[in-house]
Write a protein that holds these residues in place. Sequence first.
Motif, PDB file in Angstrom:
ATOM      1  N   ASP A  22       1.302  -1.393   0.067  1.00  9.19           N
ATOM      2  CA  ASP A  22       0.200  -0.124  -0.023  1.00  9.19           C
ATOM      3  C   ASP A  22       0.683   1.339   0.015  1.00  9.19           C
ATOM      4  N   SER A  23       1.903   1.640   0.984  1.00 12.13           N
ATOM      5  CA  SER A  23       3.008   2.106   1.165  1.00 12.13           C
ATOM      6  C   SER A  23       3.200   2.603  -0.305  1.00 12.13           C
ATOM      7  N   PHE A  24       4.239   1.581  -0.678  1.00 17.64           N
ATOM      8  CA  PHE A  24       4.693   1.442  -2.075  1.00 17.64           C
ATOM      9  C   PHE A  24       3.392   1.638  -3.343  1.00 17.64           C
ATOM     10  N   VAL A  25       2.271   1.602  -3.217  1.00 15.98           N
ATOM     11  CA  VAL A  25       1.751   2.341  -4.404  1.00 15.98           C
ATOM     12  C   VAL A  25       1.809   3.684  -4.201  1.00 15.98           C
ATOM     13  N   VAL A  26       1.182   4.316  -3.382  1.00  7.39           N
ATOM     14  CA  VAL A  26       1.510   5.720  -2.599  1.00  7.39           C
ATOM     15  C   VAL A  26       2.680   6.597  -3.522  1.00  7.39           C
ATOM     16  N   TYR A  27       3.945   5.777  -2.797  1.00  2.11           N
ATOM     17  CA  TYR A  27       4.995   6.327  -3.299  1.00  2.11           C
ATOM     18  C   TYR A  27       5.486   6.238  -4.528  1.00  2.11           C
ATOM     19  N   LYS A  70      19.542   9.911  -6.846  1.00  3.09           N
ATOM     20  CA  LYS A  70      20.127   9.752  -5.824  1.00  3.09           C
ATOM     21  C   LYS A  70      19.099   9.667  -4.324  1.00  3.09           C
ATOM     22  N   GLN A  71      17.763  10.706  -4.631  1.00  2.00           N
ATOM     23  CA  GLN A  71      17.009  10.620  -3.263  1.00  2.00           C
ATOM     24  C   GLN A  71      16.267   9.216  -3.432  1.00  2.00           C
ATOM     25  N   ASN A  72      15.668   8.936  -4.796  1.00  2.00           N
ATOM     26  CA  ASN A  72      15.090   8.504  -4.849  1.00  2.00           C
ATOM     27  C   ASN A  72      15.499   6.750  -4.950  1.00  2.00           C
ATOM     28  N   LEU A  73      16.603   6.887  -4.974  1.00  3.98           N
ATOM     29  CA  LEU A  73      17.882   4.892  -5.430  1.00  3.98           C
ATOM     30  C   LEU A  73      17.146   5.017  -3.691  1.00  3.98           C
ATOM     31  N   ASP A  74      17.502   5.650  -2.680  1.00  2.00           N
ATOM     32  CA  ASP A  74      17.585   6.248  -1.102  1.00  2.00           C
ATOM     33  C   ASP A  74      16.254   5.212  -1.114  1.00  2.00           C
ATOM     34  N   SER A  75      15.423   6.333  -1.666  1.00  2.00           N
ATOM     35  CA  SER A  75      13.515   6.176  -1.018  1.00  2.00           C
ATOM     36  C   SER A  75      13.366   4.016  -1.206  1.00  2.00           C
ATOM     37  N   LEU A  76      13.628   3.780  -2.557  1.00  2.00           N
ATOM     38  CA  LEU A  76      13.505   2.646  -2.961  1.00  2.00           C
ATOM     39  C   LEU A  76      13.703   1.960  -1.853  1.00  2.00           C
ATOM     40  N   SER A  77      15.662   1.584  -1.863  1.00  3.48           N
ATOM     41  CA  SER A  77      15.682   0.259  -0.736  1.00  3.48           C
ATOM     42  C   SER A  77      15.060   0.447   0.716  1.00  3.48           C
ATOM     43  N   ARG A  78      13.967   1.608   0.924  1.00  5.43           N
ATOM     44  CA  ARG A  78      13.035   0.650   2.218  1.00  5.43           C
ATOM     45  C   ARG A  78      12.695  -0.060   1.912  1.00  5.43           C
ATOM     46  N   TYR A  79      12.080  -0.077   0.953  1.00  8.61           N
ATOM     47  CA  TYR A  79      11.385  -1.712   0.751  1.00  8.61           C
ATOM     48  C   TYR A  79      11.678  -3.006   0.579  1.00  8.61           C
ATOM     49  N   PRO A  80      11.291  -3.331   1.669  1.00  6.60           N
ATOM     50  CA  PRO A  80      12.025  -5.250   0.939  1.00  6.60           C
ATOM     51  C   PRO A  80      11.260  -5.076  -0.198  1.00  6.60           C
ATOM     52  N   GLU A  81      12.670  -5.724  -1.370  1.00  2.51           N
ATOM     53  CA  GLU A  81      11.746  -6.759  -2.238  1.00  2.51           C
ATOM     54  C   GLU A  81      10.777  -7.826  -2.185  1.00  2.51           C
ATOM     55  N   ASN A  82      10.949  -8.336  -1.385  1.00  3.29           N
ATOM     56  CA  ASN A  82      10.993  -9.551  -1.004  1.00  3.29           C
ATOM     57  C   ASN A  82       9.727  -9.741  -1.278  1.00  3.29           C
ATOM     58  N   ASP A  91       7.261  -2.830 -10.319  1.00  2.00           N
ATOM     59  CA  ASP A  91       7.705  -1.893 -11.140  1.00  2.00           C
ATOM     60  C   ASP A  91       9.228  -1.417  -9.880  1.00  2.00           C
ATOM     61  N   TYR A  92       9.569  -1.412  -8.941  1.00  2.00           N
ATOM     62  CA  TYR A  92      10.813  -1.441  -8.338  1.00  2.00           C
ATOM     63  C   TYR A  92      11.621  -1.486  -9.000  1.00  2.00           C
ATOM     64  N   TYR A  93      12.032  -2.713  -9.789  1.00  2.00           N
ATOM     65  CA  TYR A  93      13.245  -2.903 -10.724  1.00  2.00           C
ATOM     66  C   TYR A  93      13.347  -1.972 -11.792  1.00  2.00           C
ATOM     67  N   ILE A 425       3.796   2.560 -14.733  1.00  2.51           N
ATOM     68  CA  ILE A 425       5.093   2.582 -14.542  1.00  2.51           C
ATOM     69  C   ILE A 425       5.718   1.856 -15.005  1.00  2.51           C
ATOM     70  N   LYS A 426       5.035   0.437 -15.646  1.00  3.59           N
ATOM     71  CA  LYS A 426       5.581   0.041 -16.856  1.00  3.59           C
ATOM     72  C   LYS A 426       5.317  -0.013 -18.186  1.00  3.59           C
ATOM     73  N   SER A 427       3.644   1.105 -18.127  1.00  8.79           N
ATOM     74  CA  SER A 427       3.808   0.962 -19.636  1.00  8.79           C
ATOM     75  C   SER A 427       4.574   2.833 -19.783  1.00  8.79           C
ATOM     76  N   ILE A 428       5.181   3.654 -18.540  1.00  6.78           N
ATOM     77  CA  ILE A 428       6.291   4.927 -19.302  1.00  6.78           C
ATOM     78  C   ILE A 428       7.772   4.561 -19.337  1.00  6.78           C
ATOM     79  N   PHE A 429       7.893   3.339 -18.135  1.00  8.61           N
ATOM     80  CA  PHE A 429       9.221   3.154 -18.958  1.00  8.61           C
ATOM     81  C   PHE A 429      10.086   1.777 -19.492  1.00  8.61           C
TER      82      PHE A 429
END
Length: 577
Positions: A22-27, A70-82, A91-93, A425-429
Amino acid sequence: MAMLIGCKKEGEMMQPEDKNNDSFVVYEQTFLEKLWEIDPDWATTLGYHKNDSLLVMPSDYKKKLISFAKQNLDSLSRYPENELSESNRMDYYLMQNYLRASQWRLEQLKAYEWDPTTYNISGTFAYILNEPYAPLSKRLTSFYQKMEGVPEYFKEAQKQVKNPVPELTELAINQLNSGADIFSKDFADSLKKSGIAEAQQKQMTDRAQLAATAIKNFTTWLQSIKSDKGRSFRLGKSLYDEKFENEIQSSFTAQQVFNAAMERKKYLHKQMIKISRELWPKYMGAKALPADSLEMVAEVINEISTKHTTPEQFQSAIEKQIPQLSAFVQAKELLTLDASKPLVVRKEPAYMAGVAGASVSAPGPYEKTGKTYYNVGSLSGWDKDKAESYLREYNDYTLQILNIHEAIPGHYAQLVYSNKSPSMIKSIFGNGAMVEGWAVYTEEMMLDAGYGNNAPEMKLIWYKWNLRTVCNTILDYNVHAGNMTKEQAIKLLTKEAFQQQAEAEGKWTRVTVSSVQLTSYFTGYKEITELREAYKKKMADKYRLKDFNEKFLSYGSAPVKYIKEAMLAQEKQAEGK
């Protein structure tokens, strides 16, 4: 907002996975909103029009995007991929790759210093002017406001450009000079239809003339510094390998794809020799077979290629085939097509000219009702020999394969599906290798389904077309990671890939003004065909081609390696139930 999305019924505990998803979707939403402030031009072409009136200066763009990465690579790293869902993990990748690639592009590649086409802003202005996504007066106002920064933009561009590549400088001059007409002519023509007060129109056209003058001054400056002593158009192996990894996002390396292309070339030659030997009496009569097998193939192809349309009828010949392809796809149940999303065949706009002869422009994922265009290069003004060479390359058989690739069920169909993906995300990137690979894959799929009545001529010409895809990879790698000369390239393309001289010359031009993109066709095709075989084996007697195609396209334009992981993993889960 996050609390509302994450809320559960009273007494129900939220699992960590749910909270993270849920948090990731908002992010994701916040991520995109911030990105469109940094890159409003890209946003406009995707159908996001909140920032249409913004023109970001080159230095600001570079500074802000690096900081954002730089800022968002740091933000992404806070979400556990598994702990993310399959879709969110993909989307994360994609976001992670975009951010890393952006940093690399600005800090390592630095194309803004040696590639003046970086500053071709004409396309976004043309989009605002021509696409009816809002009332004309509103679009003209956005255009007018965005124009204000054009003179300053090109002053900055002039400071950024250092040691430009001569070939890219020439392309930039041609594209920008053509694009200047959007400001000096097209804008004024649109104003006359707008109902905007005459006094205001004068103010708006005055600004447009200043913008056109700024573009002309920049191209004049480029002309003055153009020389043969600029940076080489060759990337070099190190940058090439890194760019391949960032842009293609394949499970293979550039070297592995090149090696596979060399093997594929051998296979295609073997098949073409076999068919040409069978067709020889039909086309060449009692003429003796040449000792050189490839020369035999070339002679048969040369005879088949005499059947082609005329320069005047080139675009209309394409238009006539679209309904036929659509009918075949539906009759064979290869894919569901959306009749509410028509394809418009048009003459290629001037600001796009100079790279490819045919392309598809689809509406962005924010623009659900936009038109999809099939851009066809014009042969107007070509001399007789050049036009004949081009039309022999795009003979009656090749033209059908081209339309499968570009339109149905190739790019057009895939991009319609991509824009329906629930993940923005999948459409944009979107991944170029997936997009181009799908188009190549559909050519073979259509022929396997009986398109062309299994005529050996169609099969031979498709092998030649597929060989072109293969040789795109061989050419691109040898030129940018090696030192292949123009003479060697033309020999590869004309003698081993059986291309017309005009096509080969055009491809050499293309490889001097682009890099890595030419490998996307074969890489994606290789990955998709291998995935289909793995999926077919997994599904056994439950396998249906239409199901595979539609499931594959449902992931938007994500890299094939991620789609493969998702599709095969889903089936494993299904078996365990």
